[in-house]
Design an enzyme around this catalytic site. Structure first.
Site, PDB file in Angstrom:
ATOM      1  NE  ARG A 137       5.548  16.183   9.104  1.00 50.54           N
ATOM      2  CZ  ARG A 137       6.641  15.482   8.758  1.00 50.54           C
ATOM      3  NH1 ARG A 137       6.632  14.693   7.703  1.00 50.54           N
ATOM      4  NH2 ARG A 137       7.730  15.551   9.483  1.00 50.54           N
ATOM      5  CB  CYS A 186      14.892  13.668  -0.355  1.00 52.32           C
ATOM      6  SG  CYS A 186      14.434  11.968  -0.676  1.00 52.32           S
ATOM      7  CG  ASP A 222       4.899   3.987   1.703  1.00 53.17           C
ATOM      8  OD1 ASP A 222       5.419   5.125   1.775  1.00 53.17           O
ATOM      9  OD2 ASP A 222       5.581   2.944   1.706  1.00 53.17           O
ATOM     10  CB  SER A 223       5.622   0.102  -1.778  1.00 54.13           C
ATOM     11  OG  SER A 223       6.755   0.747  -1.257  1.00 54.13           O
ATOM     12  CG  ASP A 228       8.462  13.387   0.655  1.00 55.54           C
ATOM     13  OD1 ASP A 228       9.517  13.669   0.059  1.00 55.54           O
ATOM     14  OD2 ASP A 228       8.409  13.183   1.890  1.00 55.54           O
ATOM     15  CG  PHE A 257       6.307   8.230  -2.942  1.00 56.54           C
ATOM     16  CD1 PHE A 257       6.869   7.013  -3.330  1.00 56.54           C
ATOM     17  CD2 PHE A 257       5.910   9.129  -3.927  1.00 56.54           C
ATOM     18  CE1 PHE A 257       7.040   6.710  -4.686  1.00 56.54           C
ATOM     19  CE2 PHE A 257       6.075   8.837  -5.275  1.00 56.54           C
ATOM     20  CZ  PHE A 257       6.646   7.633  -5.649  1.00 56.54           C
TER      21      PHE A 257
HETATM   22  N1  SAH Z   1       6.446  11.696   2.973  1.00 60.24           N
HETATM   23  C1  SAH Z   1       6.950  10.832   4.007  1.00 60.24           C
HETATM   24  C2  SAH Z   1       8.334  10.303   3.703  1.00 60.24           C
HETATM   25  C3  SAH Z   1       8.424   9.500   2.431  1.00 60.24           C
HETATM   26  S1  SAH Z   1       9.823   8.440   2.343  1.00 60.24           S
HETATM   27  C4  SAH Z   1       6.908  11.568   5.341  1.00 60.24           C
HETATM   28  O1  SAH Z   1       6.758  12.798   5.355  1.00 60.24           O
HETATM   29  O2  SAH Z   1       7.040  10.921   6.379  1.00 60.24           O
HETATM   30  C5  SAH Z   1       9.511   7.526   0.911  1.00 60.24           C
HETATM   31  C6  SAH Z   1       8.457   6.446   1.058  1.00 60.24           C
HETATM   32  O3  SAH Z   1       8.215   5.944  -0.244  1.00 60.24           O
HETATM   33  C7  SAH Z   1       8.819   5.257   1.904  1.00 60.24           C
HETATM   34  O4  SAH Z   1       7.852   5.101   2.903  1.00 60.24           O
HETATM   35  C8  SAH Z   1       8.814   4.062   0.958  1.00 60.24           C
HETATM   36  O5  SAH Z   1       8.247   2.889   1.543  1.00 60.24           O
HETATM   37  C9  SAH Z   1       7.928   4.550  -0.144  1.00 60.24           C
HETATM   38  N2  SAH Z   1       8.145   4.014  -1.495  1.00 60.24           N
HETATM   39  C10 SAH Z   1       9.303   3.867  -2.166  1.00 60.24           C
HETATM   40  N3  SAH Z   1       9.086   3.462  -3.432  1.00 60.24           N
HETATM   41  C11 SAH Z   1       7.737   3.362  -3.570  1.00 60.24           C
HETATM   42  C12 SAH Z   1       6.870   3.010  -4.653  1.00 60.24           C
HETATM   43  N4  SAH Z   1       7.372   2.724  -5.863  1.00 60.24           N
HETATM   44  N5  SAH Z   1       5.550   3.012  -4.446  1.00 60.24           N
HETATM   45  C13 SAH Z   1       5.048   3.327  -3.223  1.00 60.24           C
HETATM   46  N6  SAH Z   1       5.809   3.694  -2.174  1.00 60.24           N
HETATM   47  C14 SAH Z   1       7.141   3.700  -2.339  1.00 60.24           C
END
Ligand code: SAH
Length: 413
Positions: free
Chosen positions: A229, A357, A267-268, A317, A245
């Site tokens: 970040r 990750c 995000d989902s 991510d 994500f």
């Molecule tokens: N980049 C974020 C952390 C991401 S964690 C940060 O720095 O805080 C992964 C995220 O992906 C979660 O919030 C989860 O809800 C989302 N996620 C998982 N599968 C998904 C999909 N198919 N489409 C959209 N979001 C998804």
């Protein structure tokens, strides 16, 4: 206490101080281990190590000492104090949210402590450390003096191969997960929570965030992405940012703090996006509905590519796609697919920060997957930097399995 006697020739890994003792190497056991303590001896009865006993796990014991010392409150205090000193030496200013104890990486297998201001979130990720809870709590109190704390016990459920009642942050290095003892779950499955929890305010590089400690993912915030970040913030001026994500939108907040023209979170999880909205407001940025898109990223990026969208920066991510060895091929396809489409969205001269990750997808494999995505996308990128988790997520050289987060900074030609 339980005494675990190894099969002949199975002492090599313990002799190298690897903290995991797999059940397959154990010839016999004596005692009941009710106090969670295990002593490991070689086939000739010579003592090798001591640690926490997890009868239901394929990792029968996580080893804490190799010099005969019995793990107890004094040892926990010592290890926590060493962990604290490391953070004091390495963390940036105006940062009150960080991982204070990182399991194997701080020689405390099965113990995670995240600090958010005055609040500690303690996670006990093995059956053995759950049994030690009173002593571990006392040591947290003595060393970190939090005003409040919450405790998550995720060990027993994980050891039995069952998901814990609340989605445990298993895929994301909250703990080092053994290949043999993981909870299978589809990509993103059950990780979409973000609502209803208690929100604890803290600072990261001077920015205001909230950890959703009881209802959220991980221990409420993805502390491991702090350095990525910070890099985004330093190059974001004037740029458009697509944050895939996004969880609670922390990348977007960092980008806006660095002068980004616009940032969109995808995000989902509706709960995660609510929190993302709050994060923007808490830092003095506007939060219009169009900035938060609740969608499946795999579909969303295809729509954007079909519409010919171009972004100066794309952040990708995703959650851990591989949580056990059998998932690796499918995970590789998932990473390749999402990266291939995301690459097409990057404007010439723009950036893609792409992350994985999944500990089981190592750095080499991840780079190969990303390379192969760029070939299919017919877009050339230069690898400018690799950036994983920050110094509050140390990895023990004795336990390289603790390294899980890969971040590649790619610049489009
Ligand atoms: N980049 C974020 C952390 C991401 S964690 C940060 O720095 O805080 C992964 C995220 O992906 C979660 O919030 C989860 O809800 C989302 N996620 C998982 N599968 C998904 C999909 N198919 N489409 C959209 N979001 C998804």
């Amino acid at each position: 206490m339980i005494r675990l006697t190894l099969k002949p020739g199975r002492e090599v890994s313990v002799a190298r101080r690897h903290p995991w003792l797999f059940s397959g190497g154990v010839a016999s056991a004596a005692g009941d281990g009710a106090d969670g303590r295990a002593e490991v001896v070689d086939a000739g009865g010579r003592p090798l190590a001591r640690g926490a006993y997890s009868p239901d796990s394929q990792i029968l014991a996580r080893l804490w000492t190799f010099d005969g010392r019995v793990p107890d409150g004094a040892l926990f205090r010592e290890r926590f104090a060493a962990a604290r000193k490391l953070r004091e030496e390495c963390l940036p200013r105006e940062t009150t949210g960080y991982r204070a104890v990182n399991s194997e990486g701080d020689l405390c297998p099965g113990v995670l402590v995240d600090l958010y201001g005055d609040t500690a979130v303690l996670e006990l990720t093995t059956r053995g450390t759950e049994i030690w809870r009173p002593e571990i709590e006392a040591a947290v109190h003595d060393v970190f003096a939090p005003k409040r704390w919450t405790v998550r016990e995720t060990g027993s459920a994980r050891d039995l191969g069952r998901p814990s009642p609340r989605p445990s942050p298993a895929g994301r290095g909250r703990s080092v997960e053994p290949v043999e003892a993981q909870i299978p779950s589809p990509p993103g499955g059950g990780r979409g929570e973000g609502e209803g929890g208690e929100r604890i305010p803290f600072l990261e590089n001077g920015l205001h965030f909230l950890a959703d400690a009881s209802g959220g993912q991980k221990t409420g915030f993805f502390l491991d992405q702090r350095d990525n970040r910070a890099r985004l913030r330093s190059l974001a001026r004037g740029k458009s940012v697509l944050n895939l994500f996004s969880y609670s939108g922390a990348f977007s907040v960092a980008a806006l703090a660095g002068g980004a023209a616009r940032a969109i979170d995808v995000d989902s999880s509706a709960g995660a996006l609510d929190l993302a909205r709050e994060h923007r407001r808490a830092n003095g940025f506007s939060a219009g509905d169009a900035d938060f898109v609740q969608a499946d990223v795999f579909e969303d990026v295809r729509r954007r590519a079909a519409a010919g969208e171009r972004w100066d920066v794309v952040v990708c991510d995703p959650p851990a796609f591989a949580k056990k060895k059998a998932d690796v091929d499918r995970a590789a396809r998932g990473y390749k697919d999402v990266n291939r489409v995301a690459m097409a969205l990057v404007a010439p001269g723009g950036w893609l920060l792409t992350c994985s990750c999944s500990g089981l997808v190592d750095a080499d494999l991840f780079q190969k997957i990303v390379f192969s995505a760029s070939v299919d996308a017919r877009v050339a990128f230069a690898l400018v930097a690799r950036q994983g988790a920050g110094p509050d997520h140390p990895v023990s050289l004795d336990c390289p399995e603790g390294e899980y987060l890969k971040g590649l900074w790619l610049r489009r030609a």
